[in-house]
Motif scaffolding. Structure first.
Motif, short mmCIF file in Angstrom:
data_model
loop_
_atom_site.label_atom_id
_atom_site.label_comp_id
_atom_site.label_asym_id
_atom_site.label_seq_id
_atom_site.Cartn_x
_atom_site.Cartn_y
_atom_site.Cartn_z
N ARG A 83 -23.82 -6.28 10.31
CA ARG A 83 -23.50 -7.42 11.54
C ARG A 83 -23.81 -6.83 12.70
N THR A 84 -23.24 -5.78 13.08
CA THR A 84 -23.20 -5.42 14.48
C THR A 84 -24.47 -4.31 14.71
N LYS A 85 -24.87 -3.86 13.78
CA LYS A 85 -25.99 -2.81 14.03
C LYS A 85 -25.52 -1.70 15.13
N ASN A 86 -24.25 -1.53 15.17
CA ASN A 86 -23.83 -0.66 16.20
C ASN A 86 -22.62 0.20 15.56
N GLU A 87 -22.59 1.39 15.26
CA GLU A 87 -21.41 2.17 14.82
C GLU A 87 -20.10 2.24 15.66
N ASN A 88 -20.35 2.17 16.76
CA ASN A 88 -19.02 2.01 17.48
C ASN A 88 -18.38 0.74 17.31
N ASP A 89 -19.16 -0.38 17.34
CA ASP A 89 -18.60 -1.81 17.23
C ASP A 89 -18.07 -1.93 15.65
N ALA A 90 -18.75 -1.33 14.89
CA ALA A 90 -18.40 -1.52 13.43
C ALA A 90 -17.11 -0.77 13.17
N GLU A 91 -16.98 0.43 13.65
CA GLU A 91 -15.81 1.25 13.55
C GLU A 91 -14.63 0.49 14.16
N ASP A 92 -14.65 -0.28 15.46
CA ASP A 92 -13.65 -0.58 16.06
C ASP A 92 -13.39 -1.72 15.49
N ILE A 93 -14.21 -2.71 14.88
CA ILE A 93 -13.85 -4.00 14.24
C ILE A 93 -13.00 -3.67 13.00
N THR A 94 -13.44 -2.54 12.22
CA THR A 94 -12.97 -2.04 10.89
C THR A 94 -11.51 -1.54 11.00
N ILE A 95 -11.35 -0.95 12.29
CA ILE A 95 -9.83 -0.58 12.58
C ILE A 95 -9.06 -1.62 13.01
N ARG A 96 -9.44 -2.51 13.84
CA ARG A 96 -9.07 -3.81 14.04
C ARG A 96 -8.56 -4.83 12.76
N THR A 97 -9.68 -4.57 11.94
CA THR A 97 -9.50 -5.54 10.60
C THR A 97 -8.18 -4.82 9.72
N PHE A 98 -7.99 -3.56 9.37
CA PHE A 98 -7.07 -3.34 8.74
C PHE A 98 -5.74 -3.38 9.48
N SER A 99 -5.76 -3.28 10.95
CA SER A 99 -4.44 -3.21 11.90
C SER A 99 -3.68 -4.80 11.45
N LYS A 100 -4.83 -5.87 11.80
CA LYS A 100 -4.69 -7.13 11.48
C LYS A 100 -4.08 -7.34 10.43
N ALA A 101 -4.72 -6.80 9.18
CA ALA A 101 -4.43 -7.23 7.84
C ALA A 101 -3.17 -6.67 7.62
N PHE A 102 -2.58 -5.20 8.00
CA PHE A 102 -1.35 -4.98 7.94
C PHE A 102 -0.26 -5.79 8.56
N ASP A 103 -0.48 -6.19 9.60
CA ASP A 103 0.46 -7.07 10.47
C ASP A 103 0.71 -8.50 9.67
N LYS A 104 -0.40 -8.90 8.93
CA LYS A 104 -0.28 -10.29 8.32
C LYS A 104 -0.41 -10.02 6.66
N ILE A 105 -0.18 -9.07 6.20
CA ILE A 105 -0.13 -8.60 4.71
C ILE A 105 0.63 -9.69 4.11
N ASP A 106 1.79 -10.21 4.43
CA ASP A 106 2.66 -11.05 3.90
C ASP A 106 2.05 -12.28 3.57
N THR A 107 1.05 -12.87 4.42
CA THR A 107 0.13 -14.08 4.38
C THR A 107 -1.00 -14.02 3.28
N TYR A 108 -1.18 -12.78 2.83
CA TYR A 108 -2.28 -12.58 1.77
C TYR A 108 -1.79 -13.27 0.49
N ASP A 109 -2.78 -14.16 -0.10
CA ASP A 109 -2.57 -14.81 -0.98
C ASP A 109 -3.49 -14.27 -2.22
N ASP A 110 -2.75 -13.98 -3.43
CA ASP A 110 -3.37 -13.18 -4.26
C ASP A 110 -4.19 -13.98 -5.28
N ALA A 111 -4.28 -15.16 -5.00
CA ALA A 111 -5.32 -15.96 -5.68
C ALA A 111 -6.87 -15.79 -5.16
#
Length: 115
Positions: free
Chosen positions: A41-69
């Motif tokens: 999507r970004t065609k940029n390693e730094n942006d891809a890494e930054d967004i990936t880190i923020r993705t997991f950070s947000k996922a960890f913060d919101k893990i209780d909202t994950y619906d296993d369906a």
């Protein structure tokens, strides 16, 4: 359900319970999927890494909202996609803000020149 799927579901359950180790296992399992998605999507390693880190950070913060369906990977990719859209909006906004302030400078210069 195979052993990998069982392990993922068990890690999700433990992560919802606050297990940092279980979440680290999920990060290890899905990091390349999210990073690869963002690199395309970004065609940029730094942006891809930054967004990936923020993705997991947000996922960890919101893990209780994950619906296993839904697939966990799909949930992560959705978070990642939304973070990328936010980044694009933020960059457009700051670009437009920068352009409008330069536009004002140009008007001032033009107004001050003798006719």
């Amino acid at each position: 359900m195979d052993k990998t799927e069982e392990a993922i579901k068990e890690n999700i359950k433990k992560a919802k319970g606050g297990s940092q180790n279980a979440f680290s296992n999920l990060l290890d399992t899905f990091w390349n999927d999210v990073y690869s998605f963002q690199l395309i999507r970004t065609k940029n390693e730094n942006d891809a890494e930054d967004i990936t880190i923020r993705t997991f950070s947000k996922a960890f913060d919101k893990i209780d909202t994950y619906d296993d369906a839904y697939e966990f990977k799909t949930w992560l990719i959705t978070i990642s996609k939304n973070l990328h859209v936010d980044l694009i909006r933020k960059r457009k906004r700051s670009l437009l803000d920068g352009m409008s302030s330069h536009g004002d400078d140009a008007k001032k210069i033009l107004d001050e020149t003798p006719s």
